[in-house]
Design a protein around this motif. Structure first.
Motif, PDB file in Angstrom:
ATOM      1  N   VAL A  40     121.780 131.900  81.675  1.00 25.76           N
ATOM      2  CA  VAL A  40     120.956 130.794  81.189  1.00 25.76           C
ATOM      3  C   VAL A  40     121.319 129.595  82.057  1.00 25.76           C
ATOM      4  CG1 VAL A  40     120.481 129.230  79.279  1.00 25.76           C
ATOM      5  CG2 VAL A  40     120.864 131.671  78.835  1.00 25.76           C
ATOM      6  N   SER A  41     120.335 129.001  82.698  1.00 28.67           N
ATOM      7  CA  SER A  41     120.590 127.946  83.681  1.00 28.67           C
ATOM      8  C   SER A  41     119.772 126.700  83.331  1.00 28.67           C
ATOM      9  CB  SER A  41     120.207 128.450  85.079  1.00 28.67           C
ATOM     10  OG  SER A  41     120.345 127.428  86.041  1.00 28.67           O
ATOM     11  N   ILE A  42     120.468 125.586  83.123  1.00 30.24           N
ATOM     12  CA  ILE A  42     119.786 124.327  82.800  1.00 30.24           C
ATOM     13  C   ILE A  42     120.387 123.209  83.651  1.00 30.24           C
ATOM     14  CG2 ILE A  42     119.108 122.706  80.991  1.00 30.24           C
ATOM     15  CD1 ILE A  42     119.533 124.885  78.936  1.00 30.24           C
ATOM     16  N   ALA A  43     119.523 122.401  84.245  1.00 26.26           N
ATOM     17  CA  ALA A  43     119.963 121.282  85.077  1.00 26.26           C
ATOM     18  C   ALA A  43     119.246 120.008  84.643  1.00 26.26           C
ATOM     19  CB  ALA A  43     119.674 121.565  86.548  1.00 26.26           C
ATOM     20  N   TYR A  44     119.804 118.888  85.057  1.00 28.62           N
ATOM     21  CA  TYR A  44     119.137 117.598  84.884  1.00 28.62           C
ATOM     22  C   TYR A  44     118.937 117.016  86.276  1.00 28.62           C
ATOM     23  CZ  TYR A  44     117.898 112.993  83.107  1.00 28.62           C
ATOM     24  OH  TYR A  44     117.228 111.821  82.818  1.00 28.62           O
ATOM     25  N   VAL A  45     117.683 116.629  86.558  1.00 27.40           N
ATOM     26  CA  VAL A  45     117.295 116.166  87.889  1.00 27.40           C
ATOM     27  C   VAL A  45     117.019 114.674  87.844  1.00 27.40           C
ATOM     28  CG1 VAL A  45     115.594 116.418  89.736  1.00 27.40           C
ATOM     29  CG2 VAL A  45     116.299 118.432  88.398  1.00 27.40           C
ATOM     30  N   ARG A  46     117.596 113.953  88.784  1.00 28.07           N
ATOM     31  CA  ARG A  46     117.377 112.512  88.908  1.00 28.07           C
ATOM     32  C   ARG A  46     117.017 112.199  90.353  1.00 28.07           C
ATOM     33  NH1 ARG A  46     120.776 108.383  85.564  1.00 28.07           N
ATOM     34  NH2 ARG A  46     119.021 108.945  84.221  1.00 28.07           N
ATOM     35  N   ASN A  47     115.921 111.475  90.541  1.00 27.36           N
ATOM     36  CA  ASN A  47     115.452 111.130  91.887  1.00 27.36           C
ATOM     37  C   ASN A  47     115.313 112.383  92.754  1.00 27.36           C
ATOM     38  OD1 ASN A  47     115.460 108.347  91.273  1.00 27.36           O
ATOM     39  ND2 ASN A  47     117.644 108.205  91.760  1.00 27.36           N
ATOM     40  N   ARG A  48     114.766 113.438  92.156  1.00 28.07           N
ATOM     41  CA  ARG A  48     114.477 114.707  92.835  1.00 28.07           C
ATOM     42  C   ARG A  48     115.715 115.519  93.197  1.00 28.07           C
ATOM     43  NH1 ARG A  48     109.667 115.901  95.034  1.00 28.07           N
ATOM     44  NH2 ARG A  48     110.609 116.737  96.947  1.00 28.07           N
ATOM     45  N   GLU A  49     116.894 115.075  92.753  1.00 33.13           N
ATOM     46  CA  GLU A  49     118.121 115.804  93.066  1.00 33.13           C
ATOM     47  C   GLU A  49     118.807 116.258  91.782  1.00 33.13           C
ATOM     48  OE1 GLU A  49     119.161 116.720  96.018  1.00 33.13           O
ATOM     49  OE2 GLU A  49     117.517 115.676  97.040  1.00 33.13           O
ATOM     50  N   PRO A  50     119.238 117.520  91.698  1.00 31.99           N
ATOM     51  CA  PRO A  50     119.996 117.967  90.526  1.00 31.99           C
ATOM     52  C   PRO A  50     121.346 117.237  90.458  1.00 31.99           C
ATOM     53  CG  PRO A  50     119.187 119.836  91.819  1.00 31.99           C
ATOM     54  CD  PRO A  50     119.007 118.600  92.665  1.00 31.99           C
ATOM     55  N   VAL A  51     121.618 116.596  89.317  1.00 31.44           N
ATOM     56  CA  VAL A  51     122.867 115.839  89.178  1.00 31.44           C
ATOM     57  C   VAL A  51     123.765 116.386  88.071  1.00 31.44           C
ATOM     58  CG1 VAL A  51     121.928 113.712  90.143  1.00 31.44           C
ATOM     59  CG2 VAL A  51     121.750 114.126  87.677  1.00 31.44           C
ATOM     60  N   LEU A  52     123.196 117.149  87.141  1.00 30.79           N
ATOM     61  CA  LEU A  52     123.968 117.802  86.085  1.00 30.79           C
ATOM     62  C   LEU A  52     123.543 119.266  86.037  1.00 30.79           C
ATOM     63  CD1 LEU A  52     123.475 115.232  83.149  1.00 30.79           C
ATOM     64  CD2 LEU A  52     125.346 115.263  84.823  1.00 30.79           C
ATOM     65  N   GLY A  53     124.488 120.142  85.724  1.00 28.15           N
ATOM     66  CA  GLY A  53     124.127 121.550  85.646  1.00 28.15           C
ATOM     67  C   GLY A  53     125.053 122.324  84.735  1.00 28.15           C
ATOM     68  N   ALA A  54     124.492 123.323  84.080  1.00 29.02           N
ATOM     69  CA  ALA A  54     125.287 124.242  83.267  1.00 29.02           C
ATOM     70  C   ALA A  54     124.705 125.637  83.413  1.00 29.02           C
ATOM     71  CB  ALA A  54     125.291 123.822  81.801  1.00 29.02           C
ATOM     72  N   VAL A  55     125.583 126.614  83.511  1.00 26.42           N
ATOM     73  CA  VAL A  55     125.179 128.012  83.596  1.00 26.42           C
ATOM     74  C   VAL A  55     125.997 128.799  82.586  1.00 26.42           C
ATOM     75  CG1 VAL A  55     125.104 130.099  85.013  1.00 26.42           C
ATOM     76  CG2 VAL A  55     124.487 127.887  86.021  1.00 26.42           C
ATOM     77  N   ALA A  56     125.316 129.465  81.678  1.00 25.10           N
ATOM     78  CA  ALA A  56     125.972 130.374  80.744  1.00 25.10           C
ATOM     79  C   ALA A  56     125.809 131.798  81.247  1.00 25.10           C
ATOM     80  CB  ALA A  56     125.381 130.235  79.341  1.00 25.10           C
ATOM     81  N   LEU A  57     126.886 132.561  81.184  1.00 27.61           N
ATOM     82  CA  LEU A  57     126.866 133.987  81.483  1.00 27.61           C
ATOM     83  C   LEU A  57     127.239 134.707  80.188  1.00 27.61           C
ATOM     84  CD1 LEU A  57     128.877 133.771  84.832  1.00 27.61           C
ATOM     85  CD2 LEU A  57     126.390 133.788  84.570  1.00 27.61           C
ATOM     86  N   PRO A  58     126.301 134.802  79.252  1.00 27.26           N
ATOM     87  CA  PRO A  58     126.638 135.293  77.916  1.00 27.26           C
ATOM     88  C   PRO A  58     127.203 136.703  77.901  1.00 27.26           C
ATOM     89  CG  PRO A  58     124.533 134.146  77.890  1.00 27.26           C
ATOM     90  CD  PRO A  58     124.907 134.341  79.323  1.00 27.26           C
ATOM     91  N   GLY A  59     126.684 137.576  78.762  1.00 25.20           N
ATOM     92  CA  GLY A  59     127.183 138.941  78.813  1.00 25.20           C
ATOM     93  C   GLY A  59     128.592 139.038  79.344  1.00 25.20           C
ATOM     94  N   LEU A  60     129.071 137.973  79.973  1.00 25.20           N
ATOM     95  CA  LEU A  60     130.428 137.924  80.521  1.00 25.20           C
ATOM     96  C   LEU A  60     131.291 136.900  79.793  1.00 25.20           C
ATOM     97  CD1 LEU A  60     129.490 138.037  84.327  1.00 25.20           C
ATOM     98  CD2 LEU A  60     130.088 139.951  82.833  1.00 25.20           C
TER      99      LEU A  60
END
Length: 249
Positions: free
Chosen positions: A102-122
């Motif tokens: 599961v991948s979610i980011a926050y983009v500011r001024n067209r650039e990703p500045v925050l990010g989180a990745v869940a690997l639930p199966g792991l």
């Protein structure tokens, strides 16, 4: 990082973890999930759509005016926005292979500045701001003092096969074992955690790689996203010892 971004980073971690838990529950009941295709070998399921809807509800509960773009429900945002890939590696997910994200980011001024990745199966969650430190939770903490031998590469129908094979050959000539693990976001998370030497993919989507790119930058890994004229992107991330390898063009 501003206090406003701190607040969004906390929300990002919580939302990604909750959506990951939801998707894992669906993963454990695969026979009950209907499978569809969006294109040639491009799979989607109710789990993808429901996971994205959950993420949108959780984000809008705290930031109702924020724009959101997602793989399944799309959206159009040039200004600040959230970017969601509810299940990256859907073919793995629907095959019962636990390497998906599961991948979610926050983009500011067209650039990703925050990010989180869940690997639930792991049983793993990683999150960061692009100028902060990498945070991890679960069973796969970052490896320190090791030199990964495997270099990840993505496969998709946009990237010309001849060019991909050329890139793979260049990596193999450097002594790497080239692997395709079936999830861009999960592979970039593995790079940030010191478990892959790097990752390369041409012709992917920004939602596939934005959060993982942030994780790599926070971990001190060289990572760059290059936008292409067709709306796709190229992502190249590499551990310091592997900088400038991988056949960029």
């Amino acid at each position: 990082m501003t206090s406003e971004l701190d607040t969004r980073l906390d929300l990002l971690r919580n939302v990604t973890g909750k959506v990951g838990a939801f998707a894992l529950a669906r993963f454990r009941s695969l026979p009950h999930i209907a499978i569809e295709t969006k294109g040639e070998a491009d799979y989607v399921s109710a789990a993808d759509r429901e996971a994205e809807s959950l993420a949108r509800r959780l984000i809008h509960a705290q930031f109702p005016a924020d724009a959101i773009v997602g793989e399944e429900q799309l959206g159009d945002a040039e200004d600040d926005h959230w970017l969601i890939d509810p299940i990256d590696g859907t073919a793995n997910f629907l095959s019962g292979i636990p390497f998906w994200a599961v991948s979610i980011a926050y983009v500011r001024n067209r650039e990703p500045v925050l990010g989180a990745v869940a690997l639930p199966g792991l049983d793993t969650l990683l999150w960061a701001s692009v100028d902060g430190q990498l945070n991890t939770q679960g069973s796969l903490p970052p490896l320190v003092g090791t030199r990964p031998l495997a270099f990840g590469i993505g496969r998709n129908r946009t990237w010309a096969i001849a060019h991909r094979l050329e890139s793979e050959a260049a990596l193999e000539a450097q002594g790497y074992h080239v692997v395709c693990l079936g999830s861009c976001a999960a592979s970039l998370a593995m790079v940030s955690a010191g478990r892959l030497a790097g990752y390369l993919e041409h012709g992917t989507n920004l939602w596939d790689c934005a959060a993982g790119h942030v994780l790599c930058r926070a971990a001190g890994v060289s990572s760059a996203i290059h936008r292409q004229a067709n709306g796709k992107v190229t992502v190249i991330a590499s551990q310091p010892a592997a900088s400038e390898r991988g056949g960029q063009s």
